[in-house]
Motif scaffolding. Sequence first.
Motif, PDB file in Angstrom:
ATOM      1  N   GLY A  55       0.808  -1.216   0.000  1.00  8.99           N
ATOM      2  CA  GLY A  55       0.000   0.000   0.000  1.00  8.99           C
ATOM      3  C   GLY A  55       0.838   1.260   0.000  1.00  8.99           C
ATOM      4  N   LEU A  56       1.960   1.233   0.700  1.00  6.86           N
ATOM      5  CA  LEU A  56       2.835   2.407   0.760  1.00  6.86           C
ATOM      6  C   LEU A  56       3.506   2.683  -0.577  1.00  6.86           C
ATOM      7  CD1 LEU A  56       4.426   1.810   4.270  1.00  6.86           C
ATOM      8  CD2 LEU A  56       2.841   3.638   3.644  1.00  6.86           C
ATOM      9  N   GLY A  57       3.495   1.711  -1.466  1.00  4.20           N
ATOM     10  CA  GLY A  57       4.006   1.945  -2.809  1.00  4.20           C
ATOM     11  C   GLY A  57       2.986   2.625  -3.698  1.00  4.20           C
ATOM     12  N   TYR A  58       1.736   2.307  -3.489  1.00  6.14           N
ATOM     13  CA  TYR A  58       0.679   2.905  -4.299  1.00  6.14           C
ATOM     14  C   TYR A  58       0.226   4.250  -3.747  1.00  6.14           C
ATOM     15  CZ  TYR A  58       0.252  -1.431  -6.937  1.00  6.14           C
ATOM     16  OH  TYR A  58       0.508  -2.499  -7.744  1.00  6.14           O
ATOM     17  N   ALA A  85      10.675  -3.485  -1.065  1.00  7.26           N
ATOM     18  CA  ALA A  85      11.591  -3.108  -2.149  1.00  7.26           C
ATOM     19  C   ALA A  85      10.806  -2.764  -3.412  1.00  7.26           C
ATOM     20  CB  ALA A  85      12.574  -4.239  -2.421  1.00  7.26           C
ATOM     21  N   ASN A  86       9.797  -3.567  -3.723  1.00 16.22           N
ATOM     22  CA  ASN A  86       8.950  -3.276  -4.886  1.00 16.22           C
ATOM     23  C   ASN A  86       8.295  -1.913  -4.758  1.00 16.22           C
ATOM     24  OD1 ASN A  86       9.308  -5.622  -6.402  1.00 16.22           O
ATOM     25  ND2 ASN A  86       7.764  -6.752  -5.250  1.00 16.22           N
ATOM     26  N   SER A  87       7.825  -1.600  -3.567  1.00 15.97           N
ATOM     27  CA  SER A  87       7.155  -0.326  -3.342  1.00 15.97           C
ATOM     28  C   SER A  87       8.128   0.842  -3.406  1.00 15.97           C
ATOM     29  CB  SER A  87       6.439  -0.337  -1.983  1.00 15.97           C
ATOM     30  OG  SER A  87       5.299  -1.178  -2.033  1.00 15.97           O
ATOM     31  N   LEU A  88       9.319   0.660  -2.864  1.00 19.35           N
ATOM     32  CA  LEU A  88      10.328   1.711  -2.962  1.00 19.35           C
ATOM     33  C   LEU A  88      10.628   2.038  -4.421  1.00 19.35           C
ATOM     34  CD1 LEU A  88      12.826   0.677  -0.153  1.00 19.35           C
ATOM     35  CD2 LEU A  88      11.596   2.850  -0.271  1.00 19.35           C
ATOM     36  N   ALA A  89      10.689   1.010  -5.257  1.00 18.14           N
ATOM     37  CA  ALA A  89      10.998   1.215  -6.676  1.00 18.14           C
ATOM     38  C   ALA A  89       9.969   2.107  -7.356  1.00 18.14           C
ATOM     39  CB  ALA A  89      11.090  -0.126  -7.388  1.00 18.14           C
ATOM     40  N   LYS A  90       8.746   2.102  -6.862  1.00 14.51           N
ATOM     41  CA  LYS A  90       7.697   2.933  -7.453  1.00 14.51           C
ATOM     42  C   LYS A  90       7.947   4.424  -7.241  1.00 14.51           C
ATOM     43  CE  LYS A  90       3.858  -0.385  -7.407  1.00 14.51           C
ATOM     44  NZ  LYS A  90       4.612  -1.600  -7.106  1.00 14.51           N
ATOM     45  N   TYR A  91       8.862   4.752  -6.337  1.00 12.79           N
ATOM     46  CA  TYR A  91       9.181   6.155  -6.075  1.00 12.79           C
ATOM     47  C   TYR A  91      10.235   6.699  -7.031  1.00 12.79           C
ATOM     48  CZ  TYR A  91       6.522   6.169  -1.678  1.00 12.79           C
ATOM     49  OH  TYR A  91       5.521   6.129  -0.734  1.00 12.79           O
ATOM     50  N   GLY A  92      10.720   5.867  -7.941  1.00 15.36           N
ATOM     51  CA  GLY A  92      11.630   6.356  -8.966  1.00 15.36           C
ATOM     52  C   GLY A  92      13.091   6.300  -8.581  1.00 15.36           C
TER      53      GLY A  92
END
Length: 218
Positions: A55-58, A85-92
């Motif tokens: 959720g923190l990625g979206y 890690a997947n969610s962090l990647a969403k931050y660019g």
Amino acid sequence: MYLHQIATLLESSDPQQRMKGITELRHHPPADAVPLLKQRMFDKEFLIRSFVAMGLGYKQTEDGFAALLDIVARETDSNVIAEAANSLAKYGDRALPHLEEIFEQHPHWLVRQSIFAALEEFTCPAVLLKLCRAGYEGDDLVVKQVALTCLQNLYDTPYRAEALAILLQAANAEDGDVRAQSARILRYFDDPAAKAALEKLRKDLDFRVIGATLEGLV
């Protein structure tokens, strides 16, 4: 569902109710969702912690980015770390140094495989080469194979020679699965050394390796 109703669900002793509360947050903006997600960052149920990380990625905010780093620093379950890690990647691009650090500190195959998958959305050949080398030199066979696969993405970059060197090393590995994976990727490298390695692999004593050299010809 209203935020106060979700907050009540998140405080429930029933993990299914807490999970329901987390999923309901998808209907709310990041500024409202992130503070509530953070309340369950260290839930005793790893599945709930995984959904919080997702959720923190979206629902991206500065506070959410910091929360993901906090999760990685404290978490012990590889499933949750991989999700974070997947969610962090969403931050660019700002996440890249953190993804490198996570990769280095967490050799579990799921974490490293997740980071390799996340890097497909970035243009970062130097980072990719570094992690491919580390993954290949590690002990996990799954990670080795994924690392070799990712080397294909370096063909049209200044790191082509370094990528090819790793593949040629893998072509002489003791493990047949590693040699087979090397064969699958070497065919993408139009280079005399790659062609010579493939010719040798076509005569390998392991039928899996021979089969891998033929895959591109079918």
